[in-house]
Design an enzyme around this catalytic site. Sequence first.
Site, PDB file in Angstrom:
ATOM      1  N   CYS A  81      43.224  66.706  42.319  1.00  0.00           N
ATOM      2  CA  CYS A  81      44.249  65.670  42.258  1.00  0.00           C
ATOM      3  C   CYS A  81      44.062  64.588  43.317  1.00  0.00           C
ATOM      4  O   CYS A  81      44.550  63.473  43.162  1.00  0.00           O
ATOM      5  CB  CYS A  81      45.637  66.293  42.395  1.00  0.00           C
ATOM      6  SG  CYS A  81      45.804  67.294  43.893  1.00  0.00           S
ATOM      7  N   GLU A 106      53.658  69.377  42.916  1.00  0.00           N
ATOM      8  CA  GLU A 106      52.506  68.553  43.284  1.00  0.00           C
ATOM      9  C   GLU A 106      51.770  68.256  42.000  1.00  0.00           C
ATOM     10  O   GLU A 106      51.191  69.144  41.381  1.00  0.00           O
ATOM     11  CB  GLU A 106      51.626  69.294  44.293  1.00  0.00           C
ATOM     12  CG  GLU A 106      50.616  68.387  44.985  1.00  0.00           C
ATOM     13  CD  GLU A 106      49.253  68.428  44.338  1.00  0.00           C
ATOM     14  OE1 GLU A 106      48.980  67.520  43.513  1.00  0.00           O
ATOM     15  OE2 GLU A 106      48.486  69.338  44.631  1.00  0.00           O
TER      16      GLU A 106
END
Length: 523
Positions: free
Chosen positions: A284, A250
């Site tokens: 993020c 990720e």
Amino acid sequence: MTAGTTDQADGSGVLQASGGIIEVRCPADGRIVGRVPDLGAAGVQAAAKQLRAAQPAWEALGPEGRAKHMRNFLDWILDNEANLVGIMQEESGKSWGDAALEVSMAVDLINYYSGHAAEFLADRKVPSWGASGLTKKLRVFARPHQLVGMITPWNGPLGGPMLDGVAALMAGAAVLFKPSEVTPLTWAEATRGWLEDLGAPPVLANVTGGPEAGAAVVDEVDMIMFTGSTRTGRKIAARAGERLIPCSLELGGKDPMVVLSDADIDRASSAAAWGGMWNSGQICISVERVYVEAPVYDEFVAKVTDKVKNLRQGMDPDGSFTTDIGAMCTPAQLDIVEKHVNDAVAKGARVLTGGKRAEDGQFFEPTVLVDVDHSMLCMRDETFGPTLPIMKVDSEQEAVRLANDSRYGLSASVWSRSRSRADRIARQIEAGAVNVNNVMMSTFQLTIPMSGWKESGVGSRSGGAAGMLKFCRQQSVVSERIHLRSEPHWYPYVPKKSELQAKMVRFLGAHDWRRRLGRTPKR
């Protein structure tokens, strides 16, 4: 093992550090708030050996046995909430409110995976196929990777390890955690609680250190989960490929927010302020760029600017919730944010509020930028800071085109009062998740996958059973329904028996009567 474990084991099984010491400083004022050993490759290898020895018994407990330990851990987290949040705030510079949200994440994750593990890991019965399967019983077992590695970033000292670690542990794996050397203290305390306060099985370890320790984790484990930068993710994926082990990555994001002309501007502007500024923008899935249709642009900008301008910044006293936004976690990230803002201004952007770093501490003012375009770093590269660049667009088509003009594809949001219009736009956006009339919420919905498209990652997390099964190997088991002395296709080959088998293959497998009956076509 706690943060103080090392590369040499004494008679008690406790590891001793052999490398240097890492000092952890508070981003708000620079004071030292803790120290951990840099364990290096040898410390990682020793930890991995201990975890492998403990894992079979952990797997043998079964989902319900493991769930008891996980729920004890949940109780421990709640009992030690103030201490954990305090450590987290000191090492990361978060506001108390931002840090406290990580505890709620941990509680939700443990309850979800401990409550569904038995269902997710249940043996799967599979229907047989073809003549050869008539006497066979087919099942698929979910067997965990023995040792899973977790390399987590500095922006989520508690939530980061919990986000994937709970699922891996409930799957039956042992987990080797390597937190960022910038914020290692919170997870070191959580690991100490698991092993010392609870006396839980020694199937999780916290190895502290720098890049050498991180590389050693990838070399020691059977599966690696990494959350962090795209640059580092490429290196981990390459090494995992060399070792032929699975990896899940990720990575970075540049998440767009599309505000259409029929959006609820009050709600959308509040979401932009929170979604762009939570954790000082160091997440993020934060809102990194905003595209607003012209008819509502001025209203949206005015409301966002007012809300951002009134945010309180600083490090609030424990439990006071008197600030909204904390500090930037690292000097390097602070420099990136300043670079992006200065680049935008130099190319014609205007700062409506904020725009500069504080004189003391690693703080950057919550910032709203307008008159931006895609020539600017703030619209193309991941900023990871408290900025909201807002761009006016003439149509939804232009908004979609600009939203997709990125090498990242992690998350996005679409704002419209029309469900059909929002869904139409969502289907055109190149991102692993799209939130309609909300921001960042997809990550906290554990029943749907969080996946990164383009350079935002490989694989996914969460997604119900998939979030746990990613840490497992599939084992197919074929057993006999009927006990036969011999299978028809075993030796010795007998002409009549073999001819009969060939006729049966034709009769059952062909799709026309000529071939079923074995008739030769005319030439």
